[in-house]
Design an enzyme around this catalytic site. Structure first.
Site, PDB file in Angstrom:
ATOM      1  N   THR A 120       0.812  -1.214   0.000  1.00 28.06           N
ATOM      2  CA  THR A 120       0.000   0.000   0.000  1.00 28.06           C
ATOM      3  C   THR A 120       0.847   1.266   0.000  1.00 28.06           C
ATOM      4  O   THR A 120       1.834   1.340   0.730  1.00 28.06           O
ATOM      5  CB  THR A 120      -0.890  -0.005   1.253  1.00 28.06           C
ATOM      6  OG1 THR A 120      -1.557  -1.260   1.297  1.00 28.06           O
ATOM      7  CG2 THR A 120      -1.887   1.120   1.232  1.00 28.06           C
ATOM      8  N   VAL A 136     -11.513  -7.547   0.596  1.00 28.58           N
ATOM      9  CA  VAL A 136     -11.132  -6.188   0.987  1.00 28.58           C
ATOM     10  C   VAL A 136     -10.046  -6.289   2.047  1.00 28.58           C
ATOM     11  O   VAL A 136     -10.160  -7.087   2.983  1.00 28.58           O
ATOM     12  CB  VAL A 136     -12.361  -5.426   1.538  1.00 28.58           C
ATOM     13  CG1 VAL A 136     -11.955  -4.061   2.064  1.00 28.58           C
ATOM     14  CG2 VAL A 136     -13.413  -5.277   0.442  1.00 28.58           C
ATOM     15  N   GLY A 137      -9.004  -5.496   1.881  1.00 30.77           N
ATOM     16  CA  GLY A 137      -7.917  -5.502   2.859  1.00 30.77           C
ATOM     17  C   GLY A 137      -8.110  -4.412   3.902  1.00 30.77           C
ATOM     18  O   GLY A 137      -9.210  -3.859   4.066  1.00 30.77           O
ATOM     19  N   THR A 164       0.969  -0.861   6.236  1.00 36.60           N
ATOM     20  CA  THR A 164       1.148  -1.592   4.985  1.00 36.60           C
ATOM     21  C   THR A 164       1.602  -3.007   5.330  1.00 36.60           C
ATOM     22  O   THR A 164       2.317  -3.212   6.301  1.00 36.60           O
ATOM     23  CB  THR A 164       2.154  -0.860   4.062  1.00 36.60           C
ATOM     24  OG1 THR A 164       2.431  -1.674   2.925  1.00 36.60           O
ATOM     25  CG2 THR A 164       3.445  -0.521   4.760  1.00 36.60           C
TER      26      THR A 164
HETATM   27  N1  GLY Z   1      -2.464  -3.961   3.021  1.00 33.06           N
HETATM   28  C1  GLY Z   1      -3.138  -4.152   1.829  1.00 33.06           C
HETATM   29  C2  GLY Z   1      -3.991  -5.343   1.797  1.00 33.06           C
HETATM   30  O1  GLY Z   1      -3.779  -6.297   2.502  1.00 33.06           O
HETATM   31  O2  GLY Z   1      -4.900  -5.358   1.023  1.00 33.06           O
END
Ligand code: GLY
Length: 308
Positions: free
Chosen positions: A151, A180-181, A202
């Site tokens: 990210t 979805v993250g 991230t």
């Molecule tokens: N940190 C981004 C995701 O896992 O979608």
């Protein structure tokens, strides 16, 4: 006083432009949006925006989040297709009292109604990466989550004391469509309260969510921790949870910016690059895990070869 911080080496170019905007008196929101759009528009960065990592069905499905530190309002898009700049949609949604987090078709329809440009976010490169990975799966090679970087997160503070946090990503490579993250989820992928500071994360979203990591870091700043102390303590808490449950520490990194302009970063990786900007200029830094503990300091781009 103004300051800005962003995850990974890929944030440096946009962060440099954003720092210059802050230096000219522009607001934190414009600066953060500029920094993130710069990464979204560059297909060389394979985990954000144009040409990003596809889901299992080959589509590029993007997540983005935004938080205004004055109003504590949030906005975000999830699993959004064809949005040229997901961060612009997230920012616009942040102004709304209701319906501020939109998924899939709803996010795309909102972008159209708001006059935001659409684009097929697939590139030849993203399709080639997808075909190769699907072939590997068919050959029964084990699928590992994309571990390099993900990210782009940016937190900005302007000379009027306004603060904003934003995030943008394609998330996990070969995710199930609809997954979805953490990045559009307030408290997990980002949090910002201009009275204390902002934080953003991230790494593997499913891990980050378990600790509401960004809220935890801002909460520590509210109780008096510096941005650096907050990052280290929040991430230590999540790592302790992993250890207690017999799991490894995962791959998670965290950045923070205090309301006083102090920077912070922590990571479970051996090396986590990030970029900072202030009256001193914009430059790269790195958090390194050493046998003596976490080491934070400026980094030359050549020291970070092969890491975005
Ligand atoms: N940190 C981004 C995701 O896992 O979608």
């Amino acid at each position: 006083m103004y300051a800005i911080i962003g995850t990974w080496k890929m944030s440096l170019q946009g962060l440099t432009e954003a720092r210059d905007m802050l230096a000219c008196g522009r607001n934190a929101a414009d600066a953060v949006e500029r920094a993130i759009m710069c990464v979204e528009d560059n297909p060389a960065y394979v985990s954000v925006g144009y040409g990003a990592l596809p889901a299992r069905d080959g589509r590029v499905l993007l997540d983005a989040g935004w938080m205004d530190g004055q109003t504590l309002r949030v906005g975000g898009v999830m699993a959004a297709e064809n949005l040229r700049n997901p961060i612009r949609a997230a920012r616009l949604l942040c102004g709304r009292e209701t319906n501020c987090l939109l998924a899939g078709r709803g996010a795309e329809q909102f972008a159209v109604s708001a006059g935001l440009p659409l684009r097929d976010m697939r590139t030849q490169g993203s399709q080639a990466r997808w075909r190769e990975a699907m072939q590997a799966l068919a050959d029964e090679e084990p699928l590992t989550a994309y571990r390099g970087h993900d990210t782009v997160c940016v937190i900005g503070l302007d000379a009027q004391g306004r603060m904003v946090a934003g995030t943008s990503t394609s998330g996990l490579f070969l995710k199930e469509p609809g997954r979805v993250g953490d990045s559009p989820l307030v408290g997990s992928g980002f949090y910002c309260d201009a009275r204390y500071g902002g934080a953003a994360a991230t790494g593997l979203g499913e891990d980050i969510m378990r600790g509401c990591l960004s809220y935890e870091a801002v909460s520590l700043m509210r109780r008096g921790a510096s941005a650096q102390e907050a990052c280290e303590e929040a991430l230590r808490g999540l790592s302790d949870t992993h250890r207690r449950l017999g799991e490894d520490a995962g791959s998670v990194s965290l950045i923070a910016l205090s309301a006083q302009g102090g920077f912070g970063a922590a990571t479970t990786l051996p090396l986590f690059p990030f970029a900072v900007g202030s009256a001193q200029g914009a430059y790269l830094c790195a958090a390194r895990t050493t046998p003596q503990g976490l080491a934070i300091g400026p980094a030359a781009p050549e020291e970070l070869d092969g890491v975005d």
